[in-house]
Design an enzyme around this catalytic site. Sequence first.
Site, PDB file in Angstrom:
ATOM      1  CD  GLU A  85      -4.344   1.001  -2.920  1.00 35.85           C
ATOM      2  OE1 GLU A  85      -5.378   0.480  -2.494  1.00 35.85           O
ATOM      3  OE2 GLU A  85      -3.724   1.905  -2.341  1.00 35.85           O
ATOM      4  CG  ASP A 107      -0.985   3.104   6.147  1.00 31.88           C
ATOM      5  OD1 ASP A 107      -1.396   3.672   5.129  1.00 31.88           O
ATOM      6  OD2 ASP A 107      -0.837   3.675   7.246  1.00 31.88           O
ATOM      7  CG  ASP A 150      -1.834   1.183   1.283  1.00 26.55           C
ATOM      8  OD1 ASP A 150      -2.192   1.711   0.211  1.00 26.55           O
ATOM      9  OD2 ASP A 150      -2.189   1.604   2.400  1.00 26.55           O
TER      10      ASP A 150
END
Length: 178
Positions: free
Chosen positions: A80, A154, A20
Amino acid sequence: MGTQVVTARPGSASCILGIDPGLNTTGYAVISREGPRLCLREAGVIKSRRSDTLPERLREIHVGLSEVFAAHAVDLMALEQLFSHYDRPRTAILMGHARGVICLAAASAGVPVEHYEPTRVKKVMTGNGRAPKSQIQLAVKMQLNLQSVPEPADVADAMAISLCGHYLANNPIDQALA
């Protein structure tokens, strides 16, 4: 004929690093497959100091991820995709720097990278591309058989991204839809 359970596809990754990305906080999670089970190997955050220069912050991300690659035999990195609103172009540029350094760390380790949109990760994890964070955290907890929902967000997101990478990487049906 009977029903056949397939736990691994030929050529599929068995150790996946989910990321992330963020300039201030980058969440990461390493999962691996042990037979039919998915196991969490390591998860955490790489933080940079806001007071540092941009190059110093990017170096911190690179060094942190390089340590993760050195500690685990990662077969695939699931990252991501960049998501930013048009009214925040500076944020998009800064996130682009962070994603570039993250991709560089993977390339330096010889690890292929798959990119997933946030809505795709949510859809894979919950069936709803607009699922709230609490629902994602619960899905991660259940799928990785964790004692409690993962924190901070996160880390939970990185776990979800790694799971998404596990489910979608080298999936011939997924590639036909792309």
